[in-house]
Design an enzyme around this catalytic site. Structure first.
Site, PDB file in Angstrom:
ATOM      1  N   SER A 147      51.260  67.322  34.438  1.00  0.00           N
ATOM      2  CA  SER A 147      50.298  67.273  35.547  1.00  0.00           C
ATOM      3  C   SER A 147      49.774  68.681  35.756  1.00  0.00           C
ATOM      4  O   SER A 147      50.477  69.655  35.453  1.00  0.00           O
ATOM      5  CB  SER A 147      51.022  66.802  36.813  1.00  0.00           C
ATOM      6  OG  SER A 147      50.242  67.097  37.961  1.00  0.00           O
ATOM      7  N   TYR A 160      58.184  68.565  42.473  1.00  0.00           N
ATOM      8  CA  TYR A 160      57.434  67.923  41.382  1.00  0.00           C
ATOM      9  C   TYR A 160      56.758  68.987  40.507  1.00  0.00           C
ATOM     10  O   TYR A 160      56.797  68.904  39.280  1.00  0.00           O
ATOM     11  CB  TYR A 160      56.417  66.967  42.011  1.00  0.00           C
ATOM     12  CG  TYR A 160      55.487  66.233  41.079  1.00  0.00           C
ATOM     13  CD1 TYR A 160      55.924  65.132  40.342  1.00  0.00           C
ATOM     14  CD2 TYR A 160      54.141  66.596  40.964  1.00  0.00           C
ATOM     15  CE1 TYR A 160      55.051  64.429  39.519  1.00  0.00           C
ATOM     16  CE2 TYR A 160      53.264  65.903  40.158  1.00  0.00           C
ATOM     17  CZ  TYR A 160      53.714  64.819  39.435  1.00  0.00           C
ATOM     18  OH  TYR A 160      52.845  64.117  38.626  1.00  0.00           O
ATOM     19  N   LYS A 164      57.551  69.389  36.573  1.00  0.00           N
ATOM     20  CA  LYS A 164      56.512  69.247  35.536  1.00  0.00           C
ATOM     21  C   LYS A 164      56.374  70.540  34.726  1.00  0.00           C
ATOM     22  O   LYS A 164      56.094  70.500  33.530  1.00  0.00           O
ATOM     23  CB  LYS A 164      55.179  68.844  36.169  1.00  0.00           C
ATOM     24  CG  LYS A 164      55.146  67.396  36.675  1.00  0.00           C
ATOM     25  CD  LYS A 164      55.319  66.376  35.549  1.00  0.00           C
ATOM     26  CE  LYS A 164      54.914  64.971  35.979  1.00  0.00           C
ATOM     27  NZ  LYS A 164      55.179  63.968  34.938  1.00  0.00           N
TER      28      LYS A 164
END
Ligand SMILES: NC(=O)c1ccc[n+]([C@@H]2O[C@H](COP(=O)([O-])OP(=O)(O)OC[C@H]3O[C@@H](n4cnc5c(N)ncnc54)[C@H](OP(=O)(O)O)[C@@H]3O)[C@@H](O)[C@H]2O)c1
Length: 254
Positions: A147, A160, A164
Site C-alpha cells: 500500500s 498498518y 506494509k
C-alpha cells in the site's frame, strides 16, 4: 498492434484473501487468463459466495478456509494445492487489514500483534509454504500486495503503515534470496482501491473528495487498475523484474 500472450494459461495460482475485494478481482482475472486458481479466506460463507460468482462467469476456483497467520492452516492449504495441482507457479499475497488506531504510542499490544500478524507474519508464513512447491516446478512469481501507506505515515493507520513497510522489505529480501531459484518477488502498492475494506473512505462523499484531491488523476483506484499490474508481474513480460515495488496510485506519490 499484436497481442501478447501473458503465458498464464494452465499455470497454478494461489491468491490469499481471494473471496472478495481486490483478491477476488485478481483471482477472476487469472482464471480468465486460463490459470488454475486457488483462493483462501477465513470465512467459509465468503468462499462459497466467491465460488458461486466464479461459476456464474463460467470459471472454476479451488477454495480453502485458512487464516494466513495460523501456521497449521497455511500448511494445510498448500498440502491441498500440491495434492490437487502438483505444483505452484504464482502466489499473490493479498491478505491485508487495518483497524483504525488512534496513535501507535497509545495502541494496546494486542492491536499491534493483530495488525502485524495478519499483514506481515501472514505474508511470511504463506511464502514459506509456497516456495518449496515453486522450487520443485523450476521457479515462479510472488506478488505481495502492499500500500502507499508503506511510503507515507497516515493518521489512524500507523501500525498498518509499519506492517506494509515490512512487507516491502520482505519483498526485497526474498527477491535477492530466491533470484537463483528463478522466483521473482515483487510488490504492488496501491492508493485507496474501491473494495469493501476501504468503504469508509469512498462511501462518504466528503471524505472521498478529500482523498481524490490528493490524487493527480482525480479518482481513487478501481480493482481493475491494480489487476493489470499484478497480471504483468505474474507474466513472462516481467521475467527480469524482481525486488520491485510498483505504485498504482494515479500519481499521488509523485
Ligand atoms: N482497498 C484499499 O483501499 C487498499 C489500498 C491499498 C492496499 N490495499 C491492500 O489490498 C489488499 C486487499 O485488500 P481489500 O481492500 O481487497 O480487502 P477486503 O475487501 O477486506 O478483502 C480481504 C480478503 O481477505 C480475506 N482475509 C482477511 N483477513 C484474512 C486472514 N487473516 N486470513 C485469510 N484471509 C483473510 C477476506 O476474507 P475473510 O474475511 O473471509 O477472511 C477477504 O477475502 C490488502 O493487502 C490491503 O491491505 C487495499
Amino acid at each position: 498492434m499484436g497481442k501478447r500472450d501473458l503465458g498464464l494459461s494452465g499455470k497454478v495460482v494461489v491468491v490469499t484473501g481471494g473471496s472478495r475485494g481486490l483478491g477476488k478481482a485478481i483471482a477472476v482475472a487469472m482464471a480468465e487468463e486460463g490459470a488454475r486458481v486457488a483462493i483462501c479466506g477465513r470465512k467459509q460463507e465468503n468462499l462459497d459466495q466467491a465460488a458461486e460468482d466464479f461459476r456464474e462467469k463460467g470459471l472454476e476456483v479451488m477454495t480453502w478456509a485458512a487464516h494466513v497467520a495460523k501456521s497449521e492452516e497455511v500448511t494445510a492449504l498448500f498440502q491441498e494445492v500440491e495434492a490437487r495441482f502438483g505444483t505452484l507457479d504464482v502466489l499473490v499475497n493479498n491478505v491485508g487489514m487495518n483497524i483504525l488506531t488512534p496513535s501507535v504510542s497509545e495502541a494496546p499490544e494486542s492491536l499491534w500483534d493483530k495488525i502485524i500478524e495478519t499483514n506481515l507474519k501472514g505474508t511470511y508464513l504463506v511464502t514459506r509454504q509456497a516456495v518449496p512447491l515453486m522450487k520443485k516446478g523450476g521457479g515462479g512469481k510472488i506478488i505481495n500486495i502492499s500500500s502507499i501507506a508503506a511510503h507515507k505515515a497516515a493518521i489512524g493507520m500507523g501500525i498498518y503503515c509499519v506492517a506494509k513497510a515490512g512487507v516491502e522489505m520482505l519483498t526485497k529480501v526474498l527477491a535477492v534470496e530466491l533470484a537463483r531459484d528463478k522466483i521473482n518477488v515483487n510488490a504492488v502498492a496501491p492508493c485507496v482501491v474501491r473494495t469493501p475494506f476501504s468503504q469508509p473512505f469512498w462511501s462518504d462523499e466528503k471524505i472521498l473528495k478529500e482523498i481524490t484531491r490528493t490524487i493527480p488523476m482525480g479518482r481513487i483506484a478501481e480493482t481493475e487498475d491494480v489487476v493489470g499490474t499484478v497480471l504483468f508481474l505474474a507474466s513472462s513480460l516481467s521475467d527480469f523484474v524482481t525486488g520491485e515495488i510498483i505504485t498504482v496510485d494515479g500519481g499521488s506519490m509523485a
